[in-house]
Design a protein around this motif. Structure first.
Motif, short mmCIF file in Angstrom:
data_model
loop_
_atom_site.label_atom_id
_atom_site.label_comp_id
_atom_site.label_asym_id
_atom_site.label_seq_id
_atom_site.Cartn_x
_atom_site.Cartn_y
_atom_site.Cartn_z
N GLU A 68 6.85 50.39 33.03
CA GLU A 68 5.63 51.31 32.58
C GLU A 68 6.10 52.55 31.97
OE1 GLU A 68 2.29 51.58 35.17
OE2 GLU A 68 1.87 53.51 34.09
N PHE A 69 5.64 52.53 30.63
CA PHE A 69 5.97 53.67 29.84
C PHE A 69 4.51 54.11 29.24
CE2 PHE A 69 9.75 50.84 29.16
CZ PHE A 69 10.68 51.60 29.85
N ASP A 70 4.41 55.31 29.18
CA ASP A 70 3.14 56.02 28.74
C ASP A 70 2.08 55.51 29.23
OD1 ASP A 70 1.95 58.15 27.19
OD2 ASP A 70 1.78 56.84 25.22
N GLY A 71 1.96 55.13 30.31
CA GLY A 71 0.65 54.24 31.01
C GLY A 71 0.54 52.78 30.74
N LYS A 72 1.68 52.28 29.99
CA LYS A 72 1.52 50.98 29.50
C LYS A 72 2.54 50.08 30.06
CE LYS A 72 -0.44 52.59 25.12
NZ LYS A 72 -0.01 53.21 23.84
N LEU A 73 2.15 49.05 30.41
CA LEU A 73 3.36 47.98 30.94
C LEU A 73 3.91 47.49 29.87
CD1 LEU A 73 2.14 45.73 34.01
CD2 LEU A 73 3.88 47.39 33.92
N CYS A 74 5.37 47.50 30.08
CA CYS A 74 6.11 47.04 28.76
C CYS A 74 7.35 46.19 29.16
CB CYS A 74 6.78 48.20 27.90
SG CYS A 74 5.65 49.29 27.24
N ILE A 75 7.74 45.27 28.24
CA ILE A 75 8.88 44.48 28.43
C ILE A 75 9.96 45.17 27.40
CG2 ILE A 75 8.42 42.92 26.68
CD1 ILE A 75 9.61 40.63 29.00
N VAL A 76 11.07 45.27 28.13
CA VAL A 76 12.18 46.03 27.27
C VAL A 76 13.08 45.01 26.82
CG1 VAL A 76 14.05 47.84 27.38
CG2 VAL A 76 11.87 47.96 29.02
N CYS A 77 13.35 45.02 25.63
CA CYS A 77 14.14 43.76 24.97
C CYS A 77 15.58 43.86 25.66
CB CYS A 77 13.95 43.98 23.57
SG CYS A 77 15.05 42.72 22.63
N LYS A 83 10.92 48.68 23.42
CA LYS A 83 9.72 48.56 24.37
C LYS A 83 8.52 48.01 23.79
CE LYS A 83 12.05 52.62 26.53
NZ LYS A 83 13.19 52.35 25.85
N ILE A 84 8.08 46.76 24.33
CA ILE A 84 6.71 46.27 23.77
C ILE A 84 5.75 46.23 24.92
CG2 ILE A 84 6.16 44.08 22.88
CD1 ILE A 84 9.14 43.42 22.13
N SER A 85 4.62 46.49 24.52
CA SER A 85 3.52 46.54 25.60
C SER A 85 3.12 45.09 25.76
CB SER A 85 2.33 47.50 25.15
OG SER A 85 1.48 47.00 24.08
#
Ligand code: FES
Length: 154
Positions: A68-77, A83-85
């Motif tokens: 989670e980054f900035d309150g958004k669940l992201c996949i990290v390539c 980082k992609i929400s």
């Protein structure tokens, strides 16, 4: 995948991608729908579907961590850590504006960079409807022939 019974064809545009049980077990599944490579993933009791190849340079998102980054669940390539929400396909990054009177580091959005698709469940079966957002989204490039050649070269 389970066989679909006669008379149980999904509505047009809906692609059966697996049973809920199998997809939960697999956590991350690769599918090709209408020639498009898709990642279906299950995280914290929610299914997501997004283009399989990262918008930056075609990295395989299947192997990315989810945070989670900035309150958004992201996949990290896994390739260069972009980082992609998961919900929107938004590219996010953390940076400092050196021109601000008091430079502080915060999260910024690049907007939607990765095409995300709609996942639905019916009676234990999971379906994906491909996004038909008409504008070009950066991850589209790696679904095309030119992009395929390039991502294999990198
Ligand atoms: Fe995904 Fe570069 S290919 S961050």
């Amino acid at each position: 995948m389970e066989d679909r019974g006669e008379g149980e064809e999904p509505a047009a545009g809906l692609h059966f991608v697996g049973t809920k049980e199998d997809l939960i077990k697999a956590k991350r599944s690769f599918r090709t729908l209408e020639g498009r490579d898709i990642l279906v993933l299950y995280h914290q009791e929610i299914f997501y579907a997004l283009d399989f190849h990262c918008y930056h340079a075609g990295g395989p998102l299947q192997n990315g961590d989810i945070e989670e980054f900035d309150g958004k669940l992201c996949i990290v390539c896994p390739k260069h850590k972009y980082k992609i929400s998961l919900a929107e396909g938004e590219g996010i990054y953390r940076a400092t504006n050196p021109y601000a009177p008091v430079p502080t580091t915060r999260w910024y959005s690049k907007g939607i960079k990765q095409r995300v698709h709609t996942v639905t469940e019916t009676d234990g079966d999971v379906y994906v409807t491909l996004s038909h957002m008409s504008r070009f989204i950066e991850s589209d490039y790696f679904q095309g022939e030119k992009g395929k050649v390039e991502r294999e070269r990198m």
